[in-house]
Enzyme design. Sequence first.
Site, short mmCIF file in Angstrom:
data_model
loop_
_atom_site.label_atom_id
_atom_site.label_comp_id
_atom_site.label_asym_id
_atom_site.label_seq_id
_atom_site.Cartn_x
_atom_site.Cartn_y
_atom_site.Cartn_z
N ASP A 249 3.88 7.05 -39.31
CA ASP A 249 4.12 6.86 -37.87
C ASP A 249 3.36 7.86 -37.02
OD1 ASP A 249 7.63 6.07 -37.51
OD2 ASP A 249 5.91 4.87 -38.09
N LYS A 271 3.62 3.63 -33.64
CA LYS A 271 3.88 2.86 -32.44
C LYS A 271 3.97 3.80 -31.26
CE LYS A 271 7.08 0.92 -34.98
NZ LYS A 271 8.40 0.50 -35.33
N MET A 384 14.20 8.98 -26.89
CA MET A 384 13.32 8.09 -26.13
C MET A 384 13.75 8.01 -24.67
SD MET A 384 12.75 5.12 -28.99
CE MET A 384 14.35 5.20 -29.78
N1 SAH Z 1 13.88 8.48 -36.63
C1 SAH Z 1 13.61 9.50 -35.65
C2 SAH Z 1 13.67 8.99 -34.22
C3 SAH Z 1 12.66 7.95 -33.91
S1 SAH Z 1 12.71 7.44 -32.23
C4 SAH Z 1 14.58 10.66 -35.85
O1 SAH Z 1 15.53 10.55 -36.61
O2 SAH Z 1 14.36 11.72 -35.25
C5 SAH Z 1 11.54 8.50 -31.48
C6 SAH Z 1 12.21 9.51 -30.59
O3 SAH Z 1 12.72 10.58 -31.34
C7 SAH Z 1 11.28 10.14 -29.60
O4 SAH Z 1 11.09 9.34 -28.48
C8 SAH Z 1 12.06 11.40 -29.24
O5 SAH Z 1 13.10 11.12 -28.35
C9 SAH Z 1 12.69 11.75 -30.54
N2 SAH Z 1 11.93 12.77 -31.27
C10 SAH Z 1 11.38 12.67 -32.50
N3 SAH Z 1 10.78 13.82 -32.86
C11 SAH Z 1 10.96 14.67 -31.83
C12 SAH Z 1 10.59 16.04 -31.61
N4 SAH Z 1 9.89 16.74 -32.50
N5 SAH Z 1 10.94 16.60 -30.44
C13 SAH Z 1 11.63 15.92 -29.52
N6 SAH Z 1 12.02 14.65 -29.69
C14 SAH Z 1 11.69 14.03 -30.83
#
Ligand code: SAH
Length: 465
Positions: A249, A271, A384
């Site tokens: 991803d 994406k 998000m």
């Molecule tokens: N499966 C992932 C989430 C995917 S959705 C998880 O468990 O973390 C994607 C969202 O995750 C982003 O839009 C943001 O809101 C958050 N996100 C993922 N990595 C991040 C990071 N390093 N810092 C801040 N937000 C993060």
Amino acid sequence: MDYLPLFLNVRDQPCLVVGGGEVAARKIGLLLRAGARLTVIAPQVDAALAATLVEAGATVLPRKFASDDVQGQRLVIAATSDIAVNAAVSEAAQALNIPVNVVDQLDLCSAILPSIVDRSPLLIAISSGGNSPVLARMLKARIESLVPAAYGRLALLAGEFRQQVKARFAGFGQRRAFWERVLDGPAAELALAGNLDAARRELTQQIDARADTASLGEVYLVGAGPGDPDLMTFKALRLLQKADVVLYDRLVAPAILNMARADAERIYVGKARAQHTLRQQDINARLVTLAREGKRVVRLKGGDPFIFGRGGEEIETLAAEGIPFQVVPGITAASGCSCYSGIPLTHRDHAQSVRFVTGHLKNGSMDLPWAELVQPAQTVVIYMGLVGLPEICRQLIAHGRGADTPIALVERGTTPEQRVLVSTLAGLPDLVASENVRAPTLLIVGEVVGLRHKLAWFDGGRGSS
Ligand code: SAH
């Protein structure tokens, strides 16, 4: 990469060491272990070293170095305390394109000798590219303690059977899968325990049993964590290093991807908002096809695969097609950002529960249970939520959460670029609009945000407000 790592075969090859002191002795020992036909040139050679050299059949020339001495050598090492001599050796060797190492003078080297962990025939070489030999040696010490001494024995056993296995399994992939099973299985355990005859019997049996079975691939749906590579699990790392193919991803950090095997195929299926590189069904179908080709496929997802990651959909397809799979949890962004920003998600005095929601806008509006999200003593984490931030704050206030409720935006949490913006529901949208904020970002709403000023420990190098 500043150097090409390489193992040089010097067995019975002419090699030259200039110098006869203690430092030279270490290099000489190394060259003798590797079977070099050695010449040592030094006006004075240490007595103990001289004895060793005679015993090993090396040639000792008790005189000064002359530039002709490098002629015909496979490798040249200068280990004198005389800078001018070292420079002359380096120059003479480089003029003839002979690799030359000058101890402790990186600028004069065309080759450097790594720190090694010797489990011959297994060799692990570590180099800091001359930047910090001490660091390389510390790492060596750690690896020494990790790799059992008997691994050399295991490598020898595998060597004995290499041709036989090659003849039995036509495909490279099949052979690799076979060896991975064997080296993880009972034959390896027997060899490590020193029971070589039993190990050979077991290995022979395995070769006979597997010769005709075509291997079906497997898919590992792996959570890569929020960004800091150290936050991967051991299992994630182990499976990643087994993978033939990695589908990843946008959120997966390059440092994490680099931990896959160098020959693993890497496929980007990320994406970005509204710009889908591969559509979800195409990803699902791709996983099935690759596994049917017998590949071990890692589907690497940011954070945890089952939290806002559509991981469920991907394995539903696999399950329906009868493809074996495993799911490896990862540290989700909420945990990563919470810890790295010093904002506990729950706290005896401030929050007895925590909710994870997505602020993703569907057709421009957000369909969230606002009345539940404004409950007191609750932390709300919004994934998000950057684009919808003004709407989120407006709705929370409209449904009864105080306009002065603390809220934090964690930008690129757990990475060296982490930045944390702290404000109130009323104030954050304007603050964010005035800063150049970049995805991914996570919102944390609730009294716990107020603890940050006491608990922050990770700066990420960019500062915070
Ligand atoms: N499966 C992932 C989430 C995917 S959705 C998880 O468990 O973390 C994607 C969202 O995750 C982003 O839009 C943001 O809101 C958050 N996100 C993922 N990595 C991040 C990071 N390093 N810092 C801040 N937000 C993060």
